[in-house]
Design an enzyme around this catalytic site. Structure first.
Site, short mmCIF file in Angstrom:
data_model
loop_
_atom_site.label_atom_id
_atom_site.label_comp_id
_atom_site.label_asym_id
_atom_site.label_seq_id
_atom_site.Cartn_x
_atom_site.Cartn_y
_atom_site.Cartn_z
CD GLU A 1 -1.39 -0.21 3.63
OE1 GLU A 1 -2.05 0.82 3.79
OE2 GLU A 1 -1.52 -1.22 4.34
CB CYS B 1 -2.21 -4.84 6.48
SG CYS B 1 -1.72 -3.25 7.11
CG HIS C 1 -2.04 -7.01 10.44
ND1 HIS C 1 -0.87 -6.57 9.85
CD2 HIS C 1 -2.77 -5.88 10.70
CE1 HIS C 1 -0.90 -5.25 9.75
NE2 HIS C 1 -2.04 -4.81 10.25
P1 HMG Z 1 -3.76 6.44 21.46
O1 HMG Z 1 -5.01 7.20 21.57
O2 HMG Z 1 -2.50 7.20 21.41
O3 HMG Z 1 -3.53 5.43 22.64
O4 HMG Z 1 -3.89 5.52 20.17
P2 HMG Z 1 -4.53 4.96 23.81
O5 HMG Z 1 -4.85 6.09 24.68
O6 HMG Z 1 -5.63 4.12 23.22
O7 HMG Z 1 -3.50 4.02 24.59
C1 HMG Z 1 -2.97 2.88 24.00
C2 HMG Z 1 -2.77 1.84 25.09
O8 HMG Z 1 -1.74 2.30 25.97
C3 HMG Z 1 -4.01 1.62 25.96
O9 HMG Z 1 -4.05 0.25 26.26
C4 HMG Z 1 -3.68 2.42 27.22
O10 HMG Z 1 -4.35 1.93 28.38
C5 HMG Z 1 -2.19 2.17 27.32
P3 HMG Z 1 -5.35 -0.64 25.87
O11 HMG Z 1 -6.46 -0.07 26.63
O12 HMG Z 1 -5.55 -0.41 24.38
O13 HMG Z 1 -4.97 -2.03 26.20
N1 HMG Z 1 -1.47 3.16 28.13
C6 HMG Z 1 -0.48 2.83 28.99
N2 HMG Z 1 0.06 1.65 29.32
C7 HMG Z 1 1.09 1.64 30.23
N3 HMG Z 1 1.55 2.78 30.82
C8 HMG Z 1 1.02 3.98 30.53
C9 HMG Z 1 -0.04 4.05 29.57
N4 HMG Z 1 -0.77 5.06 29.04
C10 HMG Z 1 -1.65 4.50 28.17
N5 HMG Z 1 1.50 5.08 31.11
C11 HMG Z 1 -3.66 3.81 18.52
C12 HMG Z 1 -3.37 4.22 19.96
C13 HMG Z 1 -3.15 2.41 18.29
C14 HMG Z 1 -5.17 3.86 18.26
C15 HMG Z 1 -2.92 4.81 17.59
O14 HMG Z 1 -1.54 4.66 17.74
C16 HMG Z 1 -3.27 4.64 16.13
O15 HMG Z 1 -4.24 5.22 15.64
N6 HMG Z 1 -2.49 3.81 15.35
C17 HMG Z 1 -2.75 3.54 13.95
C18 HMG Z 1 -3.94 2.64 13.73
C19 HMG Z 1 -3.70 1.21 14.12
O16 HMG Z 1 -2.58 0.74 14.24
N7 HMG Z 1 -4.81 0.44 14.25
C20 HMG Z 1 -4.72 -0.99 14.54
C21 HMG Z 1 -5.86 -1.77 13.96
S1 HMG Z 1 -6.12 -1.44 12.23
C22 HMG Z 1 -4.89 -2.36 11.41
O17 HMG Z 1 -4.28 -3.21 11.99
C23 HMG Z 1 -4.64 -2.04 9.97
C24 HMG Z 1 -3.40 -1.20 9.72
O18 HMG Z 1 -2.25 -1.99 9.85
C25 HMG Z 1 -3.47 -0.58 8.31
C26 HMG Z 1 -3.69 -1.50 7.11
O19 HMG Z 1 -4.42 -2.46 7.11
O20 HMG Z 1 -3.13 -1.13 6.09
C27 HMG Z 1 -3.29 -0.04 10.67
#
Ligand code: HMG
Length: 390
Positions: free
Chosen positions: A79, A111, A233
């Site tokens: 992609e 992906c 993935h």
């Molecule tokens: P965010 O808002 O920065 O993070 O976004 P958050 O507030 O959701 O926190 C993440 C985790 O850290 C949470 O854990 C928190 O509790 C924890 P969870 O509740 O999820 O288990 N946390 C802590 N842990 C320890 N100590 C601390 C602490 N503070 C918080 N102090 C997000 C995170 C992944 C959403 C963001 O980075 C993002 O948008 N990433 C891109 C999208 C993505 O990867 N999505 C995954 C599914 S889609 C997919 O896999 C397809 C993809 O590969 C693309 C394709 O297909 O081409 C993306």
């Protein structure tokens, strides 16, 4: 006839940034990145690497003279394509020196592209048992500096030879797949960086996993105990764990222990590379196969592929006799050991240093890139690639 993965190779660019240092620079508790997200290092691609060169460098690690003579189909899942018309597969075909009577195509569905490639390759080999297919999954994941997705960036490629009587993993015919039009993650033609609804993408990933797993169980009467390990993935390593935890209660205590232990092994490479989109599932498989000590021939591995937008697939493979000898663990160890850490500031400069999009020419310093295959510049709107061994 068994058909599956006969060889698998990986390449990541030589720069990485440390996630604790990135967290500090972004004013975030480092534990959020290392535990909450589950990432330790993020691969950073220099301007001399793109999806084509990463894929060609990954393939170089596995390909021999016999492959060059026998590959008759190159499928490039990406992609991060470099052209809206010409496929990346044609460039890789030339850079590697594959015989000319071959088909070359590029596949796109986020992906999921490399998984689609593997399934198409399987059909091709079923009709042409002598054939070898080169399937590539190569991407540079870019969300942008300071965005929520930044911590889930990465760069790298996986190259696989799909053939009859494979030495590593025979792919079963059992498979369940699902498509639904969801806007969880996308990248319009005009944008260098992806748009994402982060929380929604996590939910969709899990929903697709549960749906395809339920379908797989219903079709084949499968249970968790059938699987020695399940690879996912991995956009970031916590993501697969969230999905796995959703189904662990279906199994016995020993199923839970075994699947969780193997899950950890299957995330070691991904933790130090980041999201490589199409290649991520196969990097996780590679991590599991190269680093685990208790897998044996006959063990069944489940594989969950997810491509935003979205298509998901749950399928399975069986480990083959002598699979360890067909892997290149030492080579990959050397690749990781030879990488160079860059500071957050240097990473930001590298991130912003992109090829011209206004038609101007550029010459690049390929000597500072240790990769065998690099982009050496742009001329007349063409990327000029270099294979240093030629
Ligand atoms: P965010 O808002 O920065 O993070 O976004 P958050 O507030 O959701 O926190 C993440 C985790 O850290 C949470 O854990 C928190 O509790 C924890 P969870 O509740 O999820 O288990 N946390 C802590 N842990 C320890 N100590 C601390 C602490 N503070 C918080 N102090 C997000 C995170 C992944 C959403 C963001 O980075 C993002 O948008 N990433 C891109 C999208 C993505 O990867 N999505 C995954 C599914 S889609 C997919 O896999 C397809 C993809 O590969 C693309 C394709 O297909 O081409 C993306």
């Amino acid at each position: 006839m068994r058909i599956g993965i006969d060889k698998i190779g990986f390449y990541a660019p030589h720069f990485f940034v440390d996630m604790e240092k990135l967290a500090e620079a972004r004013g975030v508790d480092p534990a959020k990145y290392t535990i909450g997200i589950g990432q330790e290092k993020m691969a950073v691609a220099p301007i001399t690497q793109d999806a084509v060169t990463l894929a060609a460098n990954a393939a170089l690690r596995i390909i021999d003279e016999e492959d060059l003579a026998k590959i008759d189909l190159v499928i490039f899942g990406t992609e991060s394509g470099i052209d809206n018309s010409k496929s990346g597969a044609v460039y890789v075909h030339d850079l590697l020196g594959i015989q000319e009577h071959a088909r070359c195509i590029e596949l796109k569905q986020a992906c999921y592209g490399a998984t689609a490639g593997i399934q198409l390759a399987k059909g091709h080999v079923a009709l042409n048992p002598e054939s070898r297919v080169l399937v590539l999954g190569s991407d540079i994941s870019r969300y942008g500096i300071g965005t929520a997705g930044e911590v889930t960036q990465g760069a790298g490629a996986v190259a696989m030879i799909i053939s009859a009587e494979p030495r590593i993993l025979a792919l079963e015919n059992e498979s369940s797949y699902l498509t639904a039009d969801v806007m969880d993650f996308w990248r319009p033609i005009y944008s260098e960086t992806a748009f994402v609804d982060g929380k929604y993408s996590n939910e969709q990933y899990i929903a697709f996993f549960l749906n395809t797993w339920e379908e797989f169980k219903a079709k084949y009467g499968a249970t968790l105990s059938d699987f020695e390990a399940i690879c996912f993935h991995l956009p970031y390593t916590k993501m697969g764990l969230k999905a796995l935890r959703e189904v662990l209660d279906e199994g016995s205590e020993s199923d839970r222990e075994r699947l969780l232990a193997h899950y950890q092994t299957s995330t070691i490479y991904n933790k130090i590379v980041g999201n490589i989109y199409t290649g991520s599932l196969y990097l996780s498989l590679l991590s599991l196969l190269e680093l685990s000590h208790d897998l044996k021939a006959g063990d069944k591995i489940g594989l969950f592929s997810y491509g935003s937008g979205a298509v998901g697939e749950f399928f399975a493979g069986t480990l083959q006799d002598g699979f360890k000898e067909a892997l290149a663990a030492a080579e990959h160890g050397k690749l990781f050991a030879g990488r160079k850490e860059v500071t957050v500031k240097e990473y930001e400069e590298i991130f912003s240093h992109v090829l011209p999009v206004d038609g101007s020419n550029i010459e690049l310093d390929v000597e500072s890139d240790p990769a065998t295959i690099c982009i050496e510049g742009m001329e007349d709107n063409k990327r000029i690639y270099l294979n240093k061994t030629r």
